[in-house]
Design an enzyme around this catalytic site. Sequence first.
Site, PDB file in Angstrom:
ATOM      1  N   ARG A  73      -1.369   4.302  -3.371  1.00 39.09           N
ATOM      2  CA  ARG A  73      -0.307   3.437  -3.902  1.00 39.09           C
ATOM      3  C   ARG A  73       1.022   3.701  -3.198  1.00 39.09           C
ATOM      4  O   ARG A  73       1.877   2.844  -3.143  1.00 39.09           O
ATOM      5  CB  ARG A  73      -0.133   3.670  -5.403  1.00 39.09           C
ATOM      6  CG  ARG A  73      -1.334   3.242  -6.222  1.00 39.09           C
ATOM      7  CD  ARG A  73      -1.124   3.598  -7.687  1.00 39.09           C
ATOM      8  NE  ARG A  73      -2.314   3.312  -8.482  1.00 39.09           N
ATOM      9  CZ  ARG A  73      -2.277   3.032  -9.783  1.00 39.09           C
ATOM     10  NH1 ARG A  73      -1.121   3.010 -10.423  1.00 39.09           N
ATOM     11  NH2 ARG A  73      -3.396   2.788 -10.435  1.00 39.09           N
TER      12      ARG A  73
ATOM     13  N   GLU B 144      -4.434  -7.438  -7.959  1.00 38.48           N
ATOM     14  CA  GLU B 144      -3.360  -7.333  -8.948  1.00 38.48           C
ATOM     15  C   GLU B 144      -2.027  -6.995  -8.280  1.00 38.48           C
ATOM     16  O   GLU B 144      -1.998  -6.426  -7.190  1.00 38.48           O
ATOM     17  CB  GLU B 144      -3.691  -6.258  -9.996  1.00 38.48           C
ATOM     18  CG  GLU B 144      -2.825  -6.387 -11.252  1.00 38.48           C
ATOM     19  CD  GLU B 144      -2.906  -5.191 -12.194  1.00 38.48           C
ATOM     20  OE1 GLU B 144      -3.263  -4.092 -11.762  1.00 38.48           O
ATOM     21  OE2 GLU B 144      -2.570  -5.366 -13.379  1.00 38.48           O
TER      22      GLU B 144
HETATM   23  N1  5AD Z   1      -9.839   5.219 -14.149  1.00 39.52           N
HETATM   24  C1  5AD Z   1      -9.688   4.702 -15.404  1.00 39.52           C
HETATM   25  N2  5AD Z   1      -8.519   4.400 -15.941  1.00 39.52           N
HETATM   26  C2  5AD Z   1      -7.417   4.616 -15.191  1.00 39.52           C
HETATM   27  N3  5AD Z   1      -6.108   4.409 -15.455  1.00 39.52           N
HETATM   28  C3  5AD Z   1      -5.404   4.766 -14.372  1.00 39.52           C
HETATM   29  N4  5AD Z   1      -6.224   5.210 -13.413  1.00 39.52           N
HETATM   30  C4  5AD Z   1      -7.490   5.117 -13.892  1.00 39.52           C
HETATM   31  C5  5AD Z   1      -8.759   5.428 -13.369  1.00 39.52           C
HETATM   32  N5  5AD Z   1      -8.905   5.918 -12.147  1.00 39.52           N
HETATM   33  C6  5AD Z   1      -5.606   3.869 -16.700  1.00 39.52           C
HETATM   34  C7  5AD Z   1      -4.854   4.855 -17.559  1.00 39.52           C
HETATM   35  C8  5AD Z   1      -4.036   3.925 -18.409  1.00 39.52           C
HETATM   36  C9  5AD Z   1      -3.772   2.738 -17.538  1.00 39.52           C
HETATM   37  C10 5AD Z   1      -2.360   2.551 -17.101  1.00 39.52           C
HETATM   38  O1  5AD Z   1      -4.624   2.891 -16.410  1.00 39.52           O
HETATM   39  O2  5AD Z   1      -5.736   5.623 -18.320  1.00 39.52           O
HETATM   40  O3  5AD Z   1      -4.798   3.443 -19.470  1.00 39.52           O
END
Ligand code: 5AD
Length: 483
Positions: free
Chosen positions: A99, A170
């Site tokens: 990112r 996104e």
């Molecule tokens: N796998 C699952 N959920 C994720 N989030 C961020 N990275 C991951 C990942 N690799 C989720 C966080 C939060 C949201 C902003 O994105 O748990 O719910």
Amino acid sequence: MRSHRMPWKDFLAQRQAVLDSWPTGRDVTAIEDGLRYQRGIPDEKNFAKAMARAKAAGQTLLQPRAGVALIDDHIRLLRFLETEGTADLLPTTIDAYTRQNRYEEAARGIERSRTAGTSLLNGFPAVNHGRDGCRKVTEAVTKPVQVRHGTPDARLLAEIALAGGFTSYEGGGISYNIPYAKKVEVGQCLRDWQYVDRLTGYYEENGISINREPFGPLTGTLVPPFISHTVAILEGLLALEQGVKSLTLGYGQGGHVLQDLAAIASLRELADEYFREAGFTDFDLTLVFHQWMGGFPEDEAKAFSVISLGGFVAAAGRVEKTIVKSPHEAMGIPTKEANASGLKATRQVLSMMADQRICTDNAVVDREKDLIRREVGALMSAVFAAAGDDLVQGIVRSFAGGLLDVPFAPSIYNKGKVLPVRDNEGYIRLFAKGSLPLGNDIMSFHKERLQERSKAEGRPVTFQMVTDDIYAISKGKLIGRPK
Ligand code: 5AD
């Protein structure tokens, strides 16, 4: 406003430097190769078409977030979410190094994950895995897959994602900057996202539908609907200008059911109106509702309640898609089992609601919709006035002057003077408007509603009240009342 569609020669002039920024960029040099590959993807795996089908059928599709460091593990994870979790749409959540365009650190993360036998990155490093790594992933599953991230300069990632078979992307130049980055200049980020939208537009011109989704919830912290709606509509306009056609606008659950339903209904209406007003007719607008993006209760049973309430609002609001949380939300990235259980809990609500119509035709929803319409109108007019004939410049100037201001955002280009707080019934209102161009009629309504709460709690509206609200849901309540 005149059209600022990026001329193809300007796009190509940037492109070499974008592709040169990491070795895997070489594999996507021929755009035609990406087009050819996308043409071979069956309709049922195309994200834009899945969203259009959901809209036609009045269905709400389920999508989790998920991403790990290594390709095979990521494939196993996605397969589990589509089988055990019954996900309709799949994500590929990108890691934090990617990112920030820190591909060398992502590379070390991949190596260390291999050695450790577990993911040491918080997402899938798609740039490092490159076109063929992405194709392995998108080919291994049966559902459409979207890249979800939080990248201010997402040009290389977009090139690799689209050539790699992802059919949705996104983000946007405001929503992936202001809530995510501290020092990325607004205009620069908007131009980098014009590149992403132009690339998407090029795929569209060549007969390939690619879905684009600005990130609706922004900071996910008590964001009043009109602020996120304004940003979503602006990012929608910028995307359409570059030739995007399949557009999904988002809204994050605020917690008050009627305010959320009013927000969903008004987002659909207002976006459609502003797009048409700007001269766009050939677009497919759909909505995504994000389950609660703020702090979650640690207790899993309580977390399931928050998830289920979000599921209810998604169903009642008849959005085309909802992004699902997991019972591990308070702890961090969920296990695949926890992730699937968030999906299953939501699936149960959605199926029970499938044939129900929740009537939102009532005076309270009308009042909230009308308020949002007036607030969005005030901000949009101010941005247009600041724009002259260039929307990008209008947005830059609006952030600089605080005409656009996102609560609790880290960006130094965001004034950060807006303070939201809940009223006595739990609606998100404004305590401080900063420099937002809202008239006295609107502000006196907010004030009145907050006085009611102040009286009920026997304390003035202060920053303490705001803080109490931010933590309330994680502590089991909607409104942060004093003990
Ligand atoms: N796998 C699952 N959920 C994720 N989030 C961020 N990275 C991951 C990942 N690799 C989720 C966080 C939060 C949201 C902003 O994105 O748990 O719910």
